[in-house]
Design an enzyme around this catalytic site. Structure first.
Site, mmCIF file in Angstrom:
data_model
loop_
_atom_site.group_PDB
_atom_site.id
_atom_site.type_symbol
_atom_site.label_atom_id
_atom_site.label_comp_id
_atom_site.label_asym_id
_atom_site.label_seq_id
_atom_site.Cartn_x
_atom_site.Cartn_y
_atom_site.Cartn_z
ATOM 1 N N ARG A 93 2.497 2.708 -1.291
ATOM 2 C CA ARG A 93 1.374 2.899 -2.206
ATOM 3 C C ARG A 93 0.113 2.413 -1.497
ATOM 4 O O ARG A 93 0.064 1.272 -1.033
ATOM 5 C CB ARG A 93 1.590 2.093 -3.481
ATOM 6 N N HIS A 182 -4.872 4.761 -10.146
ATOM 7 C CA HIS A 182 -3.651 4.975 -10.935
ATOM 8 C C HIS A 182 -3.241 6.454 -10.916
ATOM 9 O O HIS A 182 -2.534 6.909 -11.804
ATOM 10 C CB HIS A 182 -3.831 4.580 -12.420
#
Ligand code: ADP
Length: 404
Positions: A93, A182
């Site tokens: 990520r 996000h």
């Protein structure tokens, strides 16, 4: 085919090991409080015989390198991963991909350098993400390392929504614009919503609410993000655990002029000591409910402000989208907090939003539609799974690499 997903924070490493043949999680866990005297390694291993072992080990983990060694050793001992080099890919990520990265990307020296360039835009996150990537490149040097960016899904936001009304040179020369974050979660729950509603994502208009320690709302038109509440950094938008979200941009100037606060003081205050914590001293939503239940007025005020800000964004995104097929709640608060969901939806009947109080109370970790009989749109509660999404995106990328 095994894929490891890493989410490295400044003092933590979160990880999941997937068997991509049947999408099973073989191991998952988190090393927390890296650098403190008592670090924690919490993990859950699914053994070959189906037994699930949950453990919490407390020891001193001085740095990320030792933390990562610990994770790999643990997976080797429990035989879910014989060697780090048995991995088909590692998905990382990465919070900020700027305008460069629209999709998952195989990491090489150039990509590392681009992620480094983005540090000023995400000073809390990108350095930690880089540490995880660089260490994993040493541990498993022949394994493809894939970066999956939080910003990528929002690259479809049109110019009129991503530009700030400040001198245009600041965008052209310094890339100052809204990026949004996000993205992996918003995209994942949007796909799950499409499955649940049994309609192609490309036909759906959604408002997705990711409410965790950080929080953001996204307006999704025909499957694509067209606006989102976080901006150049993850500080803009909703009230969050410790982040202020939207404030008058003149406040930092005022603080600097009148309160002798330096830029660094102000940045720290807005990121770490504001939001729910700034209002009532607590940033964990469960603790805030407990305080409010005990009559604490500051906790009540924090809840009122938190839900009011979200309501404003829902109204704005209705205006932007015109038609909304579903409101989607996700993240630790969105998935679990029926009181916050009810408070947000209360008064939104004009938009066709009303929830069924009984359905709203069910907490089983499954996807559900909590709309009431009067609701003209679905109100979905969908557990997010950013790790699974990162693994899937990494896998498709690795295949493409092999095929090409
Ligand atoms: P992160 O953004 O760090 O991934 P999470 O998505 O795990 O965070 O969300 C953390 C938030 O979710 C915390 O404020 C926590 O209090 C809240 N939360 C978790 N479980 C519940 C629950 N059962 N009821 C209310 N809030 C909850």
């Amino acid at each position: 085919m095994k894929i490891l997903v890493l989410n490295s924070g400044s003092s933590s490493i979160k990880y999941s090991l997937f068997d991509m043949l049947d999408l099973r999680v073989l191991a998952s866990g988190m090393v927390e409080k890296i650098g403190e005297i008592q670090s924690l390694h919490k993990y859950c291993i699914r053994h070959i015989d189906g037994n699930i072992q949950e453990m919490v080990e407390s020891q001193s983990i001085a740095d990320h390198q030792y933390g990562l060694k610990n994770i790999i050793q643990q997976m080797q001992q429990s035989k879910v991963l014989a060697h780090a080099t048995d991995l088909s890919a590692v998905g990382h990520r990465v919070v900020h991909g700027g305008e460069k990265f629209h999709q998952p990307t195989l990491i090489d020296e150039n990509v590392l350098s681009e992620i480094r360039k983005m540090i000023p835009l995400a000073p809390l996150h990108n350095p930690a993400n880089l540490t995880g990537i660089e260490l994993m490149m040493q541990f498993a040097d022949n394994v493809p390392q894939v970066a999956v960016f939080d910003t990528a899904y929002h690259q479809s936001i049109p110019e009129h929504a991503y530009l700030y009304a400040i001198p245009i040179e600041l965008y052209e020369q310094d890339s100052i614009r809204r990026y949004g974050f996000h993205g992996t979660s918003h995209y994942y729950v949007a796909k799950q919503a499409a499955k649940t509603l049994d309609k192609p994502l490309e036909t759906l208009n959604l408002i997705t609410l990711h409410l965790g320690n950080g929080g953001s709302v996204t307006a999704i038109k025909q499957g694509e993000s067209i606006d989102t509440s976080m901006g150049m950094t993850p500080l803009e938008g909703l009230i969050m655990g410790t982040r202020s979200g939207d404030i008058d941009p003149a406040i930092p100037y005022y603080l600097n002029q009148n309160k002798a606060m330096s830029n660094e003081d102000i940045n720290n205050m807005l990121n770490k000591n504001s939001g729910l914590k700034g209002i009532c001293g607590e940033n964990d939503m469960r603790a805030i409910h407990a305080m409010a239940d005990a009559g604490d007025k500051s906790a009540e005020r924090a809840l009122d402000m938190y839900c009011y800000r979200i309501k404003k964004y829902i109204g704005a995104y209705f205006a932007v989208l015109g038609r909304v097929d579903a409101l989607v709640f996700t993240g630790g608060i969105g998935e679990n907090d029926s009181r916050v969901r009810a408070k947000i939806c209360d008064g939104l009947e004009l938009f066709g939003i009303s929830i069924d109080p009984n359905k709203n109370e069910i907490r089983d970790g499954e996807i559900k539609d909590i709309k009431g009989s009067q609701s003209t749109l679905s109100i979905l509660v969908i557990p997010t799974d950013e790790e699974m999404e990162i693994a899937m995106q990494s896998m498709s990328f690795v295949k493409t690499e092999k095929d090409s």
